[in-house]
Design an enzyme around this catalytic site. Structure first.
Site, short mmCIF file in Angstrom:
data_model
loop_
_atom_site.label_atom_id
_atom_site.label_comp_id
_atom_site.label_asym_id
_atom_site.label_seq_id
_atom_site.Cartn_x
_atom_site.Cartn_y
_atom_site.Cartn_z
N SER A 87 0.83 -1.20 0.00
CA SER A 87 0.00 0.00 0.00
C SER A 87 0.87 1.25 0.00
CB SER A 87 -0.92 0.02 1.22
OG SER A 87 -1.79 -1.08 1.19
N GLN B 293 0.23 -8.67 -6.77
CA GLN B 293 -0.26 -10.03 -7.01
C GLN B 293 0.57 -10.76 -8.06
OE1 GLN B 293 -2.72 -11.85 -5.56
NE2 GLN B 293 -3.28 -10.21 -4.14
N ALA C 90 5.84 -8.10 0.38
CA ALA C 90 6.46 -9.38 0.76
C ALA C 90 5.44 -10.43 1.19
CB ALA C 90 7.46 -9.15 1.90
N THR D 234 14.17 4.17 10.10
CA THR D 234 15.11 3.09 10.35
C THR D 234 14.62 1.83 9.65
OG1 THR D 234 15.68 4.07 12.46
CG2 THR D 234 16.23 1.74 12.16
N CYS E 91 -11.17 -5.65 2.11
CA CYS E 91 -11.53 -4.30 2.55
C CYS E 91 -13.02 -4.04 2.40
CB CYS E 91 -10.76 -3.26 1.75
SG CYS E 91 -9.12 -3.80 1.32
C1 LIG Z 1 -2.36 -6.92 -0.99
C2 LIG Z 1 -2.36 -5.93 -2.10
C3 LIG Z 1 -1.91 -4.61 -1.91
C4 LIG Z 1 -1.51 -4.09 -0.55
O1 LIG Z 1 -0.31 -4.61 -0.10
P1 LIG Z 1 0.02 -4.54 1.49
O2 LIG Z 1 1.42 -5.02 1.59
O3 LIG Z 1 -0.97 -5.45 2.15
O4 LIG Z 1 -0.13 -3.12 1.89
C5 LIG Z 1 -1.90 -3.76 -2.98
N1 LIG Z 1 -2.29 -4.17 -4.19
C6 LIG Z 1 -2.71 -5.43 -4.43
C7 LIG Z 1 -3.10 -5.82 -5.81
C8 LIG Z 1 -2.77 -6.34 -3.39
O5 LIG Z 1 -3.21 -7.58 -3.63
#
Ligand SMILES: *Cc1c(COP(=O)(O)O)cnc(C)c1O
Length: 396
Positions: free
Chosen positions: A74, A182, A203, A240, A328
């Site tokens: 995100s 993804q 990750a 950090t 979400c």
């Molecule tokens: C899970 C996801 C995110 C968010 O990643 P986070 O590491 O959970 O913040 C953004 N874009 C896609 C397509 C995701 O599947």
């Protein structure tokens, strides 16, 4: 039927692989130093940052110096979009994205639209979830500064025509960001060949730790920082370093790269077994997303006459973990924006189920689901007055 525990929600998050955890643990105590310190404790952890950067870079054919660690996917999406927007305000205020993006992209664009005077074009997608390249070309104006189109969709698994978008962006002198969260570890990615300028990664979707990700920033791309403070990440992202997290991400990326072909082959086979089995056993069912351009481990269905939420609860009681809509949006009554964008009616979209496969899934898991799911769907449908009508109608 003997009860199993079957996790099929790998698109939401994945368990860490043992090698990943093992690589991380020393950085929580023995190797606790701050990489910015001049003393030995700091010096001895510095090298692992470069190694992890290398490991992530290799997964997508970037240079190590083009990888910047963040606090997750995100944050990487936010950084790419706000960073480019704020750095190019003089040049233009127009951004192009799609209606099916993850909320990390959509809500960032909405924020720029509402509070900073940017204009956003949200591209439509076809019934399989793919954008129209002609519509993209026609949307570009002399004010366009960024195109942000996700590599692969988290709900329906559709993979977008990234190379073609990269080409169009380059021809028109517009920067191209893609949300690759993804896609990494599930698709062959060569950012140079694809013409991608920025790509967000995370990750925890590839068997690494939560709360760490990265932004690929092609050499020469200018963008503002959004986290200000210390000089970490070449003064572009303060804070950090999350050493254990970064080391874990690096390890996960290396494993993903080494296993990529095998992973694609195995998950594709399991996915096909699951999709074919569901379509064969359950009437009034549709598969969402593209069959040709699809993530290897994604299945997404809509079952007419039932509610996704009750389906999830029943599956959970059988030990099966799936999802309906995105994490979400679940909890709200609005159907998923992705299923709306591919043109589904509300009542169809409400009966959605995503089962996303990963490395621990086996054929036995798939067969267990293929035994449990038809019974559950049938039982739920028996409670639907609408289904009763249709079923009776069919008998007359
Ligand atoms: C899970 C996801 C995110 C968010 O990643 P986070 O590491 O959970 O913040 C953004 N874009 C896609 C397509 C995701 O599947």
């Amino acid at each position: 039927m003997e009860k199993r525990r079957v996790y099929m929600d790998y698109a939401a998050t994945t368990p860490m692989k043992k090698e990943v955890l093992d690589a991380m643990l020393p950085y929580y105590n023995d190797l606790f130093g701050n990489a910015s310190s001049v003393h030995a404790f700091g010096r001895e952890v510095k090298g692992c940052l470069d190694e992890a950067r290398d490991q992530v870079a290799k997964l997508i054919n970037a240079q190590s110096s083009e990888i910047y660690f963040t606090g997750g996917g995100s944050e990487a999406d936010n950084w790419a979009i706000k960073g480019v927007a704020f750095a190019n305000k003089e040049k233009g205020n127009h951004i192009i994205t799609t209606k099916i993006e993850h909320h990390a992209v959509l809500h960032t664009c909405e924020y720029l639209e509402k509070h900073h005077g940017f204009e956003i074009t949200y591209l439509d997608v076809d019934s399989e979830g793919r954008i129209d390249l002609e519509e993209l070309k026609n949307s570009i104006t002399d004010k366009t500064i960024l195109i942000s189109v996700m590599f692969a969709n988290n709900e329906i698994g559709t993979v977008e025509p990234i190379k073609e978008i990269g080409q169009i962006a380059k021809e028109r002198g517009v920067l191209f960001h893609t949300d690759g969260v993804q896609a990494i570890g599930n698709v062959h990615i060569d950012v140079k060949d694809l013409g991608v300028d920025l790509m967000a990664m995370s990750a925890h979707k590839i068997y690494g730790p939560k709360g760490v990700g990265a932004l690929y920033i092609r050499k020469g791309v200018k963008l503002h920082s959004i986290v200000h403070g210390g000089a970490q990440e070449k003064r572009r992202r303060a804070g950090t370093e999350n050493m254990a997290g970064i080391v874990g991400f690096g390890k996960a990326a290396e494993i993903a790269r080494v296993n990529l072909n095998e992973n694609i082959k195995r998950l594709t086979e399991l996915k096909e077994r699951l999709i074919n089995g569901v379509l064969e056993k359950i009437p009034y069912t549709r598969v969402n997303g593209s069959l040709d351009h699809r993530l290897p481990g994604n299945t997404s269905f809509c079952f007419e006459f039932i509610e996704g939420e009750s389906l999830l609860l029943s599956l959970d009681m059988m030990g099966i973990a799936g999802s309906s809509g995105s994490a979400c949006t679940s909890g709200s009554l609005d159907p998923s924006h992705v299923l709306m964008a591919i043109g589904l009616k509300h009542e169809i979209a409400h009966g959605s189920l995503r089962l996303s496969l990963g490395y621990k899934n086996t054929e036995e898991d798939v067969d267990y689901v293929l035994e449990a799911l038809p019974k559950i769907v049938d039982r739920l449908r028996q409670m639907s007055p609408l289904y009763e009508k249709v079923a009776k109608g069919g008998n007359e």
